[in-house]
Every structure is written in C-alpha cells, then in structure tokens.
Write a protein that holds these residues in place. Structure first.
Motif, mmCIF file in Angstrom:
data_model
loop_
_atom_site.group_PDB
_atom_site.id
_atom_site.type_symbol
_atom_site.label_atom_id
_atom_site.label_comp_id
_atom_site.label_asym_id
_atom_site.label_seq_id
_atom_site.Cartn_x
_atom_site.Cartn_y
_atom_site.Cartn_z
ATOM 1 N N UNK A 81 -8.467 -33.144 -37.996
ATOM 2 C CA UNK A 81 -8.346 -32.842 -36.581
ATOM 3 C C UNK A 81 -9.655 -32.632 -35.852
ATOM 4 N N UNK A 82 -10.787 -32.777 -36.532
ATOM 5 C CA UNK A 82 -12.079 -32.523 -35.896
ATOM 6 C C UNK A 82 -12.667 -33.811 -35.325
ATOM 7 N N UNK A 83 -13.313 -33.713 -34.177
ATOM 8 C CA UNK A 83 -13.904 -34.883 -33.549
ATOM 9 C C UNK A 83 -15.130 -35.383 -34.290
ATOM 10 N N UNK A 84 -15.959 -34.464 -34.770
ATOM 11 C CA UNK A 84 -17.135 -34.832 -35.555
ATOM 12 C C UNK A 84 -16.805 -34.630 -37.020
ATOM 13 N N UNK A 85 -16.810 -35.711 -37.762
ATOM 14 C CA UNK A 85 -16.512 -35.623 -39.186
ATOM 15 C C UNK A 85 -17.207 -36.766 -39.907
ATOM 16 N N UNK A 86 -17.507 -36.590 -41.182
ATOM 17 C CA UNK A 86 -18.206 -37.640 -41.926
ATOM 18 C C UNK A 86 -17.296 -38.823 -42.213
ATOM 19 N N UNK A 87 -17.913 -39.986 -42.311
ATOM 20 C CA UNK A 87 -17.175 -41.196 -42.664
ATOM 21 C C UNK A 87 -17.232 -41.413 -44.170
ATOM 22 N N UNK A 88 -16.121 -41.809 -44.784
ATOM 23 C CA UNK A 88 -16.204 -42.242 -46.182
ATOM 24 C C UNK A 88 -16.946 -43.560 -46.265
ATOM 25 N N UNK A 89 -17.615 -43.787 -47.366
ATOM 26 C CA UNK A 89 -18.371 -45.021 -47.536
ATOM 27 C C UNK A 89 -17.436 -46.215 -47.665
ATOM 28 N N UNK A 90 -17.985 -47.391 -47.422
ATOM 29 C CA UNK A 90 -17.252 -48.632 -47.589
ATOM 30 C C UNK A 90 -17.416 -49.183 -48.991
ATOM 31 N N UNK B 64 -28.242 -39.828 -38.618
ATOM 32 C CA UNK B 64 -26.927 -40.461 -38.699
ATOM 33 C C UNK B 64 -26.709 -41.360 -37.490
ATOM 34 N N UNK B 65 -27.000 -42.649 -37.643
ATOM 35 C CA UNK B 65 -26.865 -43.589 -36.529
ATOM 36 C C UNK B 65 -25.411 -43.805 -36.124
ATOM 37 N N UNK B 66 -24.499 -43.745 -37.074
ATOM 38 C CA UNK B 66 -23.089 -43.955 -36.712
ATOM 39 C C UNK B 66 -22.571 -42.804 -35.851
ATOM 40 N N UNK B 67 -22.983 -41.588 -36.186
ATOM 41 C CA UNK B 67 -22.591 -40.452 -35.370
ATOM 42 C C UNK B 67 -23.066 -40.652 -33.932
ATOM 43 N N UNK B 68 -24.316 -41.114 -33.773
ATOM 44 C CA UNK B 68 -24.840 -41.341 -32.438
ATOM 45 C C UNK B 68 -24.163 -42.481 -31.712
ATOM 46 N N UNK B 69 -23.718 -43.499 -32.454
ATOM 47 C CA UNK B 69 -23.027 -44.627 -31.827
ATOM 48 C C UNK B 69 -21.632 -44.236 -31.366
ATOM 49 N N UNK B 70 -20.927 -43.463 -32.198
ATOM 50 C CA UNK B 70 -19.551 -43.093 -31.866
ATOM 51 C C UNK B 70 -19.473 -41.875 -30.949
ATOM 52 N N UNK B 71 -20.493 -41.045 -30.991
ATOM 53 C CA UNK B 71 -20.517 -39.830 -30.160
ATOM 54 C C UNK B 71 -21.901 -39.729 -29.511
ATOM 55 N N UNK B 72 -22.166 -40.551 -28.498
ATOM 56 C CA UNK B 72 -23.515 -40.612 -27.921
ATOM 57 C C UNK B 72 -24.027 -39.270 -27.418
ATOM 58 N N UNK B 73 -23.139 -38.411 -26.975
ATOM 59 C CA UNK B 73 -23.580 -37.131 -26.421
ATOM 60 C C UNK B 73 -24.166 -36.196 -27.471
ATOM 61 N N UNK B 74 -24.023 -36.541 -28.751
ATOM 62 C CA UNK B 74 -24.596 -35.691 -29.794
ATOM 63 C C UNK B 74 -26.069 -35.975 -30.033
ATOM 64 N N UNK B 75 -26.602 -37.030 -29.459
ATOM 65 C CA UNK B 75 -27.944 -37.502 -29.809
ATOM 66 C C UNK B 75 -29.049 -36.788 -29.037
ATOM 67 N N UNK B 76 -30.239 -36.761 -29.633
ATOM 68 C CA UNK B 76 -31.449 -36.345 -28.934
ATOM 69 C C UNK B 76 -31.666 -37.262 -27.735
ATOM 70 N N UNK B 77 -32.074 -36.685 -26.599
ATOM 71 C CA UNK B 77 -32.386 -37.433 -25.375
ATOM 72 C C UNK B 77 -33.832 -37.118 -25.004
ATOM 73 N N UNK B 78 -34.684 -38.138 -24.895
ATOM 74 C CA UNK B 78 -36.090 -37.854 -24.609
ATOM 75 C C UNK B 78 -36.336 -37.617 -23.120
ATOM 76 N N UNK C 226 -29.912 -42.545 -31.147
ATOM 77 C CA UNK C 226 -28.629 -42.427 -31.850
ATOM 78 C C UNK C 226 -28.761 -42.040 -33.314
ATOM 79 N N UNK C 227 -29.924 -42.234 -33.917
ATOM 80 C CA UNK C 227 -30.122 -41.856 -35.314
ATOM 81 C C UNK C 227 -30.370 -40.350 -35.470
ATOM 82 N N UNK C 228 -30.605 -39.647 -34.350
ATOM 83 C CA UNK C 228 -31.068 -38.265 -34.406
ATOM 84 C C UNK C 228 -30.083 -37.321 -33.717
#
Length: 387
Positions: free
Chosen positions: A69-78, A109-123, A130-132
């Motif tokens: 039920x959490x929005x931010x969660x780790x992805x299992x590997x492929x 975590x680039x995938x986290x930044x791609x799927x949840x852009x608001x979590x990323x560092x903004x310069x 997106x990796x940060x």
C-alpha cells in the motif's frame, strides 16, 4: 587484515564454481549486493552469460509485506536477478565457508526518480536529478530507512555495508554521461548538488536563508565556472563564491539532514538484526561531499555505526580522519579497486594494503571479484597469500 570481496548475485547464481573460486582467492568474507542501482556488468567467467544488464534499481530478493500500500517501495529485480537471487547466492557462498555481509545501495535510484519525479534533488536552475533522491523529504527518508532495514538484514547475513547513505549530487555515471566538458571542481560540484525541492527550501529558511535569493546566489557563483575559470578549491572556493555565512548555513542544513538519516537507518538495521550484526557505511571524511561514499563527520559516524568503508584506490589519506578518532574497536576498511580496466592496480595490492594499514585500516575491501579478469584475480591471490 581481514579481506572481503564485493560480488553480485549473478556472479554466483548459475556458476557452481564461483563460491570455491572466491574462497580460493584468500578472502575471509564476501560482501554480496542485496539492493543495487542499474548497471551493465561483464561476467568474465560465468558459464551462461558474459554481460548482465540490470535495467533499473532493484532489490535482489522478494520485497516484504512492509511495502504493501505504500507509494514509494522497492522494485523486485527482473531477469538479471529473478526470485531470491540474493538468497540463492548467499547460501552457496555460506556452503563454501564464506561469511556473507549484505551490500545495500540506498540514495541512488534512477527508477525512483523516473516514477516519482518529486522525490529527486532539484538544482538551483530547476533541473531534476532523477538518480538522486532528496534525503530531506520525509517520505523518501522513510523509504530509505525501511529499505536499509530490510535489505541489510537478510537471512544468514552477519553484517551489512550501506552505500550512498547521504546526499547524492551531480557527479554520477549516468547513461552515456556528457558532463565533463566543464571542470567544476569540488566547489562547483557542491554548488550544483545543492537541492531546492520544497523540503530543502524550507530547511534553508530554518537556517536563516531565503531559498529564492540562495538560488540566485548559487547561479551567480557558478557563472565564472561556465566561462572556464578555476573553481578556487574545496570548501574555501564555496565560501568565497557564496559568502562564508551563506555557505555555512547551507552546509549546516545538509549535514544535519544526512546525520539524522544515518542515525535513523542504522538504528532501524540494528532493531531487526541479530546480536553482533556489523553495520558499516561507505564514507568520505569530507562532510560536504556527495555520492556513493557519503560525506560524513568522522567523529559522529563512528559513534553511530561499527565502522566505515573508505575509498583508497587513489591513496590511503582518507583513512586518517577516521583513525584520528581513536575508536580502537571501529572497523576501518580500506576499499581498493582490483579491476585493472577500471583504474585498479591489483599488482600493487600488497604494498597498497600495507600503506593503508599504516594509516589505520583494519580490514580490506576488494572491488570487485565478479568484474575482475583472471589475471587481476591471480594478482589478488598472490597479495592475500603474502599477508
């Protein structure tokens, strides 16, 4: 000094000879990835493949129920690490007599930044990294703390090494990086790594800074670097370009944010770990530095964790600030690249290890047994056998 080699699960799974080969290397331990960022890796000895493409940051085991039920969660590997690849590899290594410690990559975590852009560092220019993940954001911090606890304390693991448990900035080997055209130097890297997401803007305000004015000041400070001027060197260059008080306020916010995250993550790992479980951080003793080896205050981090893993391929000098703290029981692990093609020098490992020991190192880390050629591994075996 005890030595541990880094490996990925895919170096072991499907290769019955891998555990014995690692044991014959002369290491006393293996540091096995359980949560890792995207990568493309050679596997020079694997009987089934030569290149593994890990397409996104993932946990290399089935994630647990805590993420429901959490929005931010780790992805299992492929397909590069299916099912419980970590567990399968760990069991094979343990059967060969090799204790296993987990290797956990956190704020990268680039995938986290791609799927949840608001979590990323903004310069300061409004560009997202997106990796940060920004470690000031409450939801991101909660995600990182829980990920540390779950990925570190895997069945049978005797300890963990937490990588990128701090600020990640501009410097990053992203897909086909083209960022070296301007020599930013240490000061420029810091300025380009300052975050201006809503959480950080609020944090600057609590330290007496107006975030809009700070962003303007950062852009003005960077302008000479875009023209090709030298950066002025280290923290002195930051203070010169931003002003001492402003620079100190930004650093105070970022150091507090990183320190408290490190405290929370280590506490969460300890809460779920068996007695005697060792917790180390990949660390840089310059607290304003960003990256996989998170910038830390040596006195603080050695009061929180059992020790640190310190990059020493370029020399052992970064060990000294940790050794100076006088923690006789702390682990100071000198991390050496042993892959010649990645800038390592396995042929000089024995001499390099001796120098590291003279600077306070108590253990060795070898990056990376799965990536190294047979020639590199032969040099490592010779060096370890000479201890």
């Amino acid at each position: 000094m005890k030595a541990s080699a880094f490996v990925y699960p895919w170096d072991v799974v499907g290769d019955p000879a891998a555990p014995g080969r690692l044991a014959a290397l002369g290491v006393e331990q293996v540091t096995l990835a359980s949560a890792y960022h995207s990568t493309r890796a050679l596997t020079p000895r694997h009987p089934r493949h030569r290149v593994v493409t890990a397409e996104y940051a993932a946990v290399l085991y089935p994630p647990g129920d805590r993420w429901s039920g959490r929005g931010l969660r780790p992805c299992p590997a492929g397909r590069w690490a299916p099912a419980d690849a970590y567990g399968e590899a760990a069991a094979a290594l343990a059967e060969a007599g090799l204790p296993v410690h987990t290797w956990v990559v956190l704020a990268h975590n680039s995938r986290l930044g791609a799927e949840h852009p608001d979590t990323s560092v903004v310069n300061a220019y409004g560009d997202r990294y997106p990796w940060a993940p920004c470690i000031a954001q409450p939801a991101t911090r909660a995600y990182l703390v829980d990920l540390a606890a779950e990925a570190a304390v895997r069945p049978g693991a005797q300890g963990t090494e937490l990588e990128s448990l701090g600020w990640y900035g501009l410097a990053h080997l992203h897909a086909h990086d083209k960022t070296a055209g301007v020599a930013l130097g240490d000061a420029g890297q810091y300025l380009m790594s300052l975050c201006f997401c809503p959480s950080c803007r609020t944090g600057y305000g609590a330290h007496g800074l107006d975030a809009d004015a700070l962003a303007v000041a950062v852009r003005d400070a960077l302008e000479p670097l875009w023209r090709g001027e030298a950066d002025g060197g280290g923290w002195t260059g930051v203070a010169k370009r931003l002003g001492e008080d402003t620079a100190a306020a930004t650093r105070a916010w970022r150091e507090h944010t990183a320190r408290t995250l490190q405290e929370e993550a280590v506490a969460a790992v300890r809460a779920g770990a068996p007695h005697g479980f060792q917790v180390l951080l990949h660390a840089d003793p310059v607290s304003h530095h960003c990256g996989a080896n998170a910038g830390v205050d040596p006195a603080h981090i050695l009061s929180v964790a059992d020790g640190v893993v310190v990059p020493c391929t370029g020399g052992p000098d970064l060990l000294a600030p940790f050794a100076a703290q006088g923690h006789a029981d702390a682990v100071l692990a000198a991390n050496f690249t042993i892959v010649s093609g990645m800038g390592g020098s396995p042929a000089t490992l024995a001499a390099d290890a001796a120098r590291a020991g003279a600077h306070g190192a108590t253990e060795l880390r070898l990056y990376h047994a799965g990536l190294a050629s047979d020639t590199d591994l032969a040099a490592v075996r010779a060096a370890l056998s000479a201890r």
